[in-house]
Design a protein around this motif. Structure first.
Motif, PDB file in Angstrom:
ATOM      1  N   PHE A   1       2.221 168.017 -17.716  1.00  0.00           N
ATOM      2  CA  PHE A   1       1.291 168.803 -16.889  1.00  0.00           C
ATOM      3  C   PHE A   1       2.053 169.740 -15.957  1.00  0.00           C
ATOM      4  N   ARG A   2       1.613 170.984 -15.933  1.00  0.00           N
ATOM      5  CA  ARG A   2       2.169 171.957 -14.985  1.00  0.00           C
ATOM      6  C   ARG A   2       1.012 172.647 -14.283  1.00  0.00           C
ATOM      7  N   GLY A   3       1.116 172.792 -12.985  1.00  0.00           N
ATOM      8  CA  GLY A   3       0.066 173.469 -12.224  1.00  0.00           C
ATOM      9  C   GLY A   3      -0.036 174.928 -12.659  1.00  0.00           C
TER      10      GLY A   3
ATOM     11  N   TYR B   1       9.892 175.874  -6.297  1.00  0.00           N
ATOM     12  CA  TYR B   1       8.535 176.356  -5.966  1.00  0.00           C
ATOM     13  C   TYR B   1       8.412 176.887  -4.536  1.00  0.00           C
TER      14      TYR B   1
ATOM     15  N   ASP C   1       8.571 170.951   1.385  1.00  0.00           N
ATOM     16  CA  ASP C   1       8.858 172.383   1.306  1.00  0.00           C
ATOM     17  C   ASP C   1       7.669 173.149   1.855  1.00  0.00           C
TER      18      ASP C   1
ATOM     19  N   THR D   1       4.369 171.439   0.233  1.00  0.00           N
ATOM     20  CA  THR D   1       4.172 170.114  -0.363  1.00  0.00           C
ATOM     21  C   THR D   1       5.164 169.134   0.251  1.00  0.00           C
TER      22      THR D   1
ATOM     23  N   ALA E   1       2.134 177.045 -10.622  1.00  0.00           N
ATOM     24  CA  ALA E   1       3.555 176.814 -10.913  1.00  0.00           C
ATOM     25  C   ALA E   1       3.965 177.584 -12.157  1.00  0.00           C
TER      26      ALA E   1
ATOM     27  N   ILE F   1      -0.924 165.530 -11.548  1.00  0.00           N
ATOM     28  CA  ILE F   1       0.436 166.011 -11.335  1.00  0.00           C
ATOM     29  C   ILE F   1       1.513 165.090 -11.917  1.00  0.00           C
TER      30      ILE F   1
ATOM     31  N   GLY G   1       9.187 166.191 -15.385  1.00  0.00           N
ATOM     32  CA  GLY G   1       9.985 165.656 -14.270  1.00  0.00           C
ATOM     33  C   GLY G   1       9.272 164.589 -13.470  1.00  0.00           C
ATOM     34  N   LEU G   2       8.071 164.908 -12.981  1.00  0.00           N
ATOM     35  CA  LEU G   2       7.387 163.969 -12.085  1.00  0.00           C
ATOM     36  C   LEU G   2       6.972 162.691 -12.814  1.00  0.00           C
TER      37      LEU G   2
ATOM     38  N   ASN H   1      12.460 170.734  -7.620  1.00  0.00           N
ATOM     39  CA  ASN H   1      11.097 171.296  -7.619  1.00  0.00           C
ATOM     40  C   ASN H   1      10.823 172.037  -6.318  1.00  0.00           C
TER      41      ASN H   1
ATOM     42  N   GLY I   1       9.956 175.244 -17.305  1.00  0.00           N
ATOM     43  CA  GLY I   1       9.541 173.938 -16.754  1.00  0.00           C
ATOM     44  C   GLY I   1       8.819 173.191 -17.851  1.00  0.00           C
ATOM     45  N   SER I   2       8.979 171.884 -17.861  1.00  0.00           N
ATOM     46  CA  SER I   2       8.396 171.116 -18.973  1.00  0.00           C
ATOM     47  C   SER I   2       7.205 170.270 -18.543  1.00  0.00           C
ATOM     48  N   GLY I   3       7.081 170.074 -17.234  1.00  0.00           N
ATOM     49  CA  GLY I   3       6.017 169.167 -16.776  1.00  0.00           C
ATOM     50  C   GLY I   3       6.366 167.712 -17.042  1.00  0.00           C
TER      51      GLY I   3
ATOM     52  N   ILE J   1       0.301 172.595  -4.334  1.00  0.00           N
ATOM     53  CA  ILE J   1      -0.372 172.163  -5.568  1.00  0.00           C
ATOM     54  C   ILE J   1      -1.882 172.312  -5.367  1.00  0.00           C
TER      55      ILE J   1
HETATM   56  P1  ADP Z   1       7.975 171.147 -13.903  1.00  0.00           P
HETATM   57  O1  ADP Z   1       8.493 171.368 -12.510  1.00  0.00           O
HETATM   58  O2  ADP Z   1       8.990 171.170 -14.941  1.00  0.00           O
HETATM   59  O3  ADP Z   1       6.802 171.993 -14.202  1.00  0.00           O
HETATM   60  P2  ADP Z   1       7.352 168.501 -12.933  1.00  0.00           P
HETATM   61  O4  ADP Z   1       6.885 167.307 -13.667  1.00  0.00           O
HETATM   62  O5  ADP Z   1       8.571 168.378 -12.139  1.00  0.00           O
HETATM   63  O6  ADP Z   1       7.418 169.649 -13.988  1.00  0.00           O
HETATM   64  O7  ADP Z   1       6.174 168.937 -12.002  1.00  0.00           O
HETATM   65  C1  ADP Z   1       4.880 168.990 -12.514  1.00  0.00           C
HETATM   66  C2  ADP Z   1       4.048 170.013 -11.781  1.00  0.00           C
HETATM   67  O8  ADP Z   1       3.883 169.585 -10.433  1.00  0.00           O
HETATM   68  C3  ADP Z   1       4.697 171.350 -11.633  1.00  0.00           C
HETATM   69  O9  ADP Z   1       4.491 172.145 -12.778  1.00  0.00           O
HETATM   70  C4  ADP Z   1       3.994 171.914 -10.433  1.00  0.00           C
HETATM   71  O10 ADP Z   1       2.709 172.380 -10.801  1.00  0.00           O
HETATM   72  C5  ADP Z   1       3.796 170.712  -9.568  1.00  0.00           C
HETATM   73  N1  ADP Z   1       4.823 170.544  -8.539  1.00  0.00           N
HETATM   74  C6  ADP Z   1       5.797 169.635  -8.482  1.00  0.00           C
HETATM   75  N2  ADP Z   1       6.528 169.765  -7.362  1.00  0.00           N
HETATM   76  C7  ADP Z   1       5.997 170.793  -6.689  1.00  0.00           C
HETATM   77  C8  ADP Z   1       6.299 171.438  -5.435  1.00  0.00           C
HETATM   78  N3  ADP Z   1       7.295 171.030  -4.664  1.00  0.00           N
HETATM   79  N4  ADP Z   1       5.525 172.455  -5.054  1.00  0.00           N
HETATM   80  C9  ADP Z   1       4.499 172.878  -5.834  1.00  0.00           C
HETATM   81  N5  ADP Z   1       4.157 172.316  -7.013  1.00  0.00           N
HETATM   82  C10 ADP Z   1       4.896 171.305  -7.425  1.00  0.00           C
END
Ligand code: ADP
Length: 554
Positions: free
Chosen positions: A502-504, A460, A484, A543, A507, A497, A518-519, A456, A514-516, A489
C-alpha cells in the motif's frame, strides 16, 4: 417457511406435554378420591369398583399414548398424530362425564374436569374445533343431567344428607344452564387465547425462518450449540463440510463418529470457549482433498456472563491459502532470480563510474550515477520482497540479544545523512534519558525498522525541514518516535498504511519510487519484539511514528 418437520415435531411435543399433564391429573384425582373415601365426607355412593374403573381407564389410555409417543417424532405418521389429537379430547370428555355421573350427577362439581379437554383443545385445535368441542361437551353434560332427572339412569347422591338439588326442576335447570354457559364462555376465551398463541407462534416462526434463510444463504458454515454441546442448528455449508446429510439437529458431535482426519475440526467445534475465539485454523482431509478450515467460536452469554451456547463459524480458507502460497512462491522465486543479475549490474555501474573500464565523460558519469542509484532502489525492493516472503513463510530469522538502541540509532542517523543532505533536510536525535534502557532485540532488525521510518520521514518531507528521532521511557517501556513535518498521511488511507504494497496517493505523487512494503516489514519486526507501533498524522502537516518496546526487567 416452517417445514413440515417442524410442525410435526411441535405437535408431538404438545401431545407429550398433555400426556404428562394428564398423569398429574390422574394422580390428583386418585388422591382426592382416596381422601374423600377415607374421610367419609362425600362420594358415599362411589363404590370401590367404580372408583377403580374411573381410575384405571385413564391410566390405561394414557399409558397407551405414552408408549406410542415414545417413538421418535419422525416415525409417527401425520394420520396417527391426528387420531391421537382427537382422542386426547374425546376420551377425556367421556371419562369425565362418567366421573360426574358417579359423583353425584347434578350435585357433582366434577364438571370442573371438563376444563382439561378445553385446555388441551386450545393448543391442539383450531377455533371452530374448540367451539365444536365445547358444544359437544355441553351436549354430554345436558344429556347426563336430563337422563338422570328423567330417571332413565339411576341417580348417585353425592352427600348422605339430601341437599334437595336432585329432582328439583328449577334448581337442576339453573345449575345445568350455569355449567353450560361457563363451558361455552371458557371455550370462547380459549379461542381468544388460541389466537394469541397462534399469532405468537407465527411471529416466532417468521423470525426463525428469517434467521434460517440468512444462515442457509451464507457461504460459511454455521453451527449453533446449546450448553451441553448439542447441535441446535447447522446450515447446509456446515453439513457439506462435515458430510452430514438428512435430518441432523439434536445430538452432540462426537469425535469417534467421524474419520480420524476430522478430529481437529470436531474438537474445535465442540470447544466450549469462555471468550470469543477467531480464526482457529484446522486441517480437514476427507480422503480426497485437504481443506484448511478456520473456526470462529462465539459464546452466547447469559445475563450473568456464563456461556449458554455457542455459534461456530466454519470458513473454508483453502483457496486463499493456496493463492497465498502461490504468491509467496512467485515472489520468492522472482526475487531470488533478480538478485544476482542486479548485484552484477551494481558492480558494472561502479566499475564504469570509477573509470576502470575506460574514460567516461562528465555526462556519462552523471547517467551512470543515476543508473547506479536506480539499480540500488530495485535491489532494495527485491530485498524487501525476499524479507516478506520469509516473514510469510515464518523463516524471517531473529537473533535476540540484550542491549540498548543507542548504537543502532547512531548507525541509522549516520546512514540517513547523505540522502538527508541531498534533500536539505536535518535529522536530529533527541535522547530524553541519560541512559537508554536495555531491551531484548535483534539489532539488525531494529536497525532496519528505525532506518525505514527515518528514510520515509526524509523521503516524504519538503526541502529545509527537520526530521526528529527521540528515545525515552514512557509507562515503563522504551519509546522511540520518528517525526517529520512532511506531506502526512491522508485520513482515509491511514487504516491501510501497514498493509503490503500500500502506498498513499499523495506519497505516489510526491515520490514515484517506493514499494509499499517497508511499513509492513517494520510492523512485523516490532511485533516480534513484543512491541507496538502506531502513528499520528495530518495531511500536509507531518507524521509521527511511535514505537514502544518492553524494557528488560531489572
Ligand atoms: P513506501 O515508502 O515504499 O511507499 P512504506 O511501506 O514505507 O512504503 O510506506 C507505506 C506508505 O505509508 C507510503 O507510501 C506513504 O503513503 C505512507 N508513509 C509512510 N511514512 C510516511 C511519512 N513519514 N509521511 C507520509 N507518508 C508516509
Amino acid at each position: 417457511m416452517a417445514t413440515y418437520d417442524d410442525a410435526q415435531q411441535n405437535r408431538v411435543q404438545v401431545l407429550r406435554g398433555i400426556i404428562i399433564g394428564r398423569w398429574f391429573l390422574i394422580i390428583g384425582l386418585g388422591v382426592l378420591g382416596v381422601v374423600h373415601t377415607i374421610a367419609d365426607i362425600a362420594l358415599i355412593s362411589l363404590q370401590p369398583r367404580q372408583f377403580l374403573y374411573l381410575f384405571a381407564v385413564p391410566i390405561v389410555y394414557n399409558s397407551v399414548y405414552t408408549i406410542i409417543l415414545q417413538r421418535p417424532s419422525e416415525k409417527l405418521s401425520p394420520g396417527l398424530l391426528r387420531v391421537l389429537s382427537f382422542l386426547q379430547v374425546a376420551l377425556d370428555q367421556i371419562l369425565f362425564t362418567f366421573v360426574i355421573y358417579f359423583t353425584g350427577g347434578v350435585e357433582s362439581v366434577g364438571f370442573i374436569l371438563y376444563f382439561f379437554p378445553v385446555l388441551a383443545a386450545t393448543v391442539l385445535y383450531s377455533d371452530i374445533q374448540i367451539i365444536t368441542l365445547a358444544i359437544l361437551n355441553i351436549a354430554w353434560y345436558s344429556m347426563l343431567i336430563t337422563f338422570e332427572y328423567a330417571r332413565v339412569i339411576p341417580h348417585y347422591a353425592r352427600f348422605s344428607d339430601d341437599i334437595a338439588l336432585f329432582g328439583n326442576a328449577e334448581a337442576t335447570l339453573a345449575n345445568t344452564m350455569s355449567v353450560n354457559l361457563i363451558l361455552l364462555f371458557t371455550a370462547m376465551f380459549a379461542v381468544f387465547v388460541n389466537r394469541i398463541i397462534h399469532q405468537r407462534e407465527f411471529e416466532i416462526t417468521i423470525e426463525r425462518d428469517k434467521v434460517r434463510t440468512i444462515l442457509n444463504s451464507l457461504e460459511d458454515g454455521i453451527i449453533m450449540l446449546d450448553q451441553r454441546g448439542r447441535v441446535l442448528l447447522m446450515n447446509p455449508p456446515a453439513r457439506d463440510l462435515l458430510r452430514l446429510y438428512g435430518h441432523f439437529e439434536g445430538p452432540k458431535l462426537h469425535v469417534h463418529d467421524f474419520p480420524d482426519t476430522y478430529a481437529a475440526v470436531i474438537s474445535a467445534i465442540n470447544a466450549q470457549t469462555e471468550k470469543k475465539l477467531f480464526g482457529q485454523e484446522v486441517l480437514l482431509n476427507d480422503g480426497e482433498n485437504q481443506y484448511h478450515i478456520e473456526v470462529d467460536s462465539i459464546p452466547i452469554l447469559a445475563t450473568d456472563g456464563h456461556p449458554v451456547g455457542w455459534v461456530k463459524v466454519l470458513h473454508d480458507v483453502t483457496r486463499e491459502k493456496e493463492l497465498d502460497e502461490i504468491k509467496s512462491d512467485f515472489i520468492s522465486v522472482a526475487a531470488h532470480q533478480l538478485r544476482t543479475p542486479l548485484a552484477a549490474l551494481k558492480w558494472f555501474f561502479k566499475i564504469m563510474q570509477d573509470g576502470d573500464a575506460g574514460r567516461v565523460t562528465k555526462r556519462q558519469k552523471e547517467l551512470l550515477e543515476q543508473a547506479y542509484d536506480r539499480n540500488n532502489e530495485v535491489i532494495e525492493i527485491v530485498n524487501n520482497l525476499l524479507d516478506i516472503s520469509e516473514i510469510e513463510e515464518g523463516r524471517f530469522p531473529y537473533d535476540f540479544e540484550e542491549g540498548t538502541i543507542q548504537e543502532t540509532v547512531d548507525h541509522v542517523l549516520e546512514a540517513a545523512k547523505s540522502e538527508a543532505q541531498r534533500r536539505d533536510i536535518t535529522v536530529a536525535f533527541d535522547k530524553q534519558v541519560d541512559e537508554l534502557p536495555v531491551i531484548s532485540m535483534d539489532k539488525q532488525k531494529i536497525r532496519m525498522a528505525i532506518q525505514n521510518l527515518v528514510d520515509n520521514a526524509v523521503k516524504y518531507s519538503p526541502k529545509g525541514e527537520t526530521v526528529t528521532v527521540t528515545a525515552g521511557i514512557k509507562n515503563n517501556r522504551l519509546m522511540v518516535t520518528v517525526s517529520d513535518t512532511g506531506i502526512g498521511i491522508p485520513k482515509d488511507e491511514q487504516k491501510q498504511i501497514f498493509s503490503k504494497f500500500f502506498r498513499g496517493h499523495n506519497a505516489k505523487e510526491w515520490a514515484t519510487t517506493g514499494s509499499g512494503l517497508g511499513l509492513y516489514i517494520v510492523k512485523n519486526i516490532v511485533q516480534k519484539h513484543r512491541g507496538q507501533i502506531w502513528f499520528e498524522s495530518k495531511q500536509n502537516q507531518g507524521t509521527t511514528f511511535y514505537l514502544s518496546f518492553p524494557i528488560r526487567e531489572q
